[in-house]
Scaffold this active site. Structure first.
Site, short mmCIF file in Angstrom:
data_model
loop_
_atom_site.label_atom_id
_atom_site.label_comp_id
_atom_site.label_asym_id
_atom_site.label_seq_id
_atom_site.Cartn_x
_atom_site.Cartn_y
_atom_site.Cartn_z
N GLU A 112 -6.72 8.30 36.74
CA GLU A 112 -6.23 8.03 35.26
C GLU A 112 -4.76 8.09 35.20
OE1 GLU A 112 -8.30 9.30 32.02
OE2 GLU A 112 -6.88 8.53 30.29
N GLU A 127 -13.78 16.54 34.97
CA GLU A 127 -12.18 16.50 35.05
C GLU A 127 -11.65 17.95 35.79
OE1 GLU A 127 -9.98 16.15 31.26
OE2 GLU A 127 -11.13 14.37 30.79
N ASP A 142 -20.27 12.44 30.83
CA ASP A 142 -18.78 13.16 30.88
C ASP A 142 -19.14 14.60 30.43
OD1 ASP A 142 -16.37 12.86 31.76
OD2 ASP A 142 -15.81 11.78 30.20
N ASP A 169 -16.43 11.64 27.25
CA ASP A 169 -16.18 12.42 26.30
C ASP A 169 -15.07 11.80 25.25
OD1 ASP A 169 -14.06 12.42 28.14
OD2 ASP A 169 -13.75 14.52 27.64
N SER A 170 -14.78 10.66 25.80
CA SER A 170 -13.95 9.49 24.84
C SER A 170 -14.82 9.47 23.49
CB SER A 170 -13.52 8.59 25.35
OG SER A 170 -14.50 7.81 26.00
N LYS A 211 -19.78 13.65 35.27
CA LYS A 211 -18.25 13.57 35.66
C LYS A 211 -17.78 14.70 35.15
CE LYS A 211 -15.33 10.50 33.54
NZ LYS A 211 -14.34 11.54 33.19
#
Ligand SMILES: Nc1nc(=O)c2c([nH]1)NC[C@@H]1CN(c3ccc(C(=O)N[C@@H](CCC(=O)O)C(=O)O)cc3)CN21
Ligand SMILES: CC(C)C(=O)C(=O)O
Ligand SMILES: [Mg+2]
EC number: 2.1.2.11
Length: 260
Positions: free
Chosen positions: A177, A111, A79, A40-41, A109
């Site tokens: 992270e 978070e 993501d 998502d970066s 993925k």
């Protein structure tokens, strides 16, 4: 995925990179990067948003599809963006199914720690391989007070509990992270599944970087955890400057580039 667990058992570290398009995906795949993350970066590194918060499923899906189309060997992880899974395990599954069916992702993925174990469980029991992500979770940066190392002091124990809950829920791997190296090492040794570090020291089972950081395409101050392996910004800027000069001088196109 099973292969990654064998690497952990043998103590062999593996690399992961982000990829958002077909040329980079093909190159990284051929360079032997076994796992590619369509992060998502992309919010920051493709679309130009200042955080990962605004990027949507509809924006990320075509990037995932481009990357999966390009690879022969790599596992492609999509993501899940902010807002596309937090509401409920049902919402998480519906979004993951889109990434698998429309994006042809091999895994997703998301978070979050313990609180997201039910979401992870819903995905894994439906057959969606899941990578967790704990420590500094950029989608919550407004809650975490900015780019901050997570898991210092007693929060280290919380991180171990989060990682164990994700493993228990069926995650095949966990990203950590910006976590102190000592804590990341402890988490890594507490898990049977591989940890993937970004700013989490040398003892994780794998390491990930955003590719534009790794290759020096992104300018400006990089986070401390970044090592630059090329100067793509310099190379591309030189190429564009040389092209512009050639056109202005009338040296491009030459006879070789023209049809008669
Ligand atoms: N290009 C890029 N690289 C990344 O690593 C990345 C993204 N984009 N976008 C999504 C998130 C945001 N991330 C970030 C962004 C900035 C810092 C950063 O500036 N860190 C500073 C301050 C750390 C501190 O104050 O403790 C550092 O020096 O590491 C860290 C992680 C990681 N992710
Ligand atoms: C940095 C990695 C782990 C990530 O989540 C992303 O690129 O979005
Ligand atoms: Mg991400």
């Amino acid at each position: 995925m099973h292969h990654l667990r064998e690497l952990k058992e043998r103590g062999e570290a593996w690399p992961m990179l982000t990829a958002y398009d077909m040329y980079t995906a093909e190159l990284f795949d051929e360079a032997g990067i076994p796992v590619l993350l369509v992060g998502d970066s992309a919010a920051n590194n493709v679309f130009g948003y200042d955080t990962t918060v605004p990027v949507t499923v509809d924006e990320l899906l075509p990037l995932v599809r481009a990357v999966t189309r390009a690879v022969k060997y790599a596992l492609v992880v999509a993501d899940l963006p902010f807002g596309s899974y937090q509401l409920s395990p049902e919402q998480a599954l519906a979004t993951a199914v889109r990434f698998m069916k429309e994006g042809r992702a091999h895994a997703v993925k998301l978070e979050g720690g313990r609180k997201f174990a039910p979401h992870v469980e819903a995905l894994t029991s439906a057959g969606v391989p899941v990578m967790g992500h704990i420590g500094f979770t950029p989608q919550s940066e407004h809650n975490l007070g900015g780019y901050r190392v997570q898991g210092r002091g007693t929060a280290g124990e919380e991180l171990v509990a989060d990682a164990l809950a994700l493993q228990e829920a069926g995650a095949f791997s966990v990203v950590m992270e910006m976590v102190p190296a000592e804590v990341a090492k402890q988490v890594t040794h507490s898990l049977q599944i591989p940890t993937v570090g970004i700013g989490a020291g040398p003892d994780c089972d794998a390491q990930v970087l955003v590719w534009q950081d790794m290759a020096g395409l992104r300018r400006g101050k990089a986070p401390r955890f970044v090592k630059r392996y090329a100067n793509l910004a310099g190379a591309l800027s030189d190429a564009a400057t040389a092209f512009a000069a050639d056109v202005r001088r009338g040296e491009f196109p030459a006879a070789d580039h023209s049809f008669h």
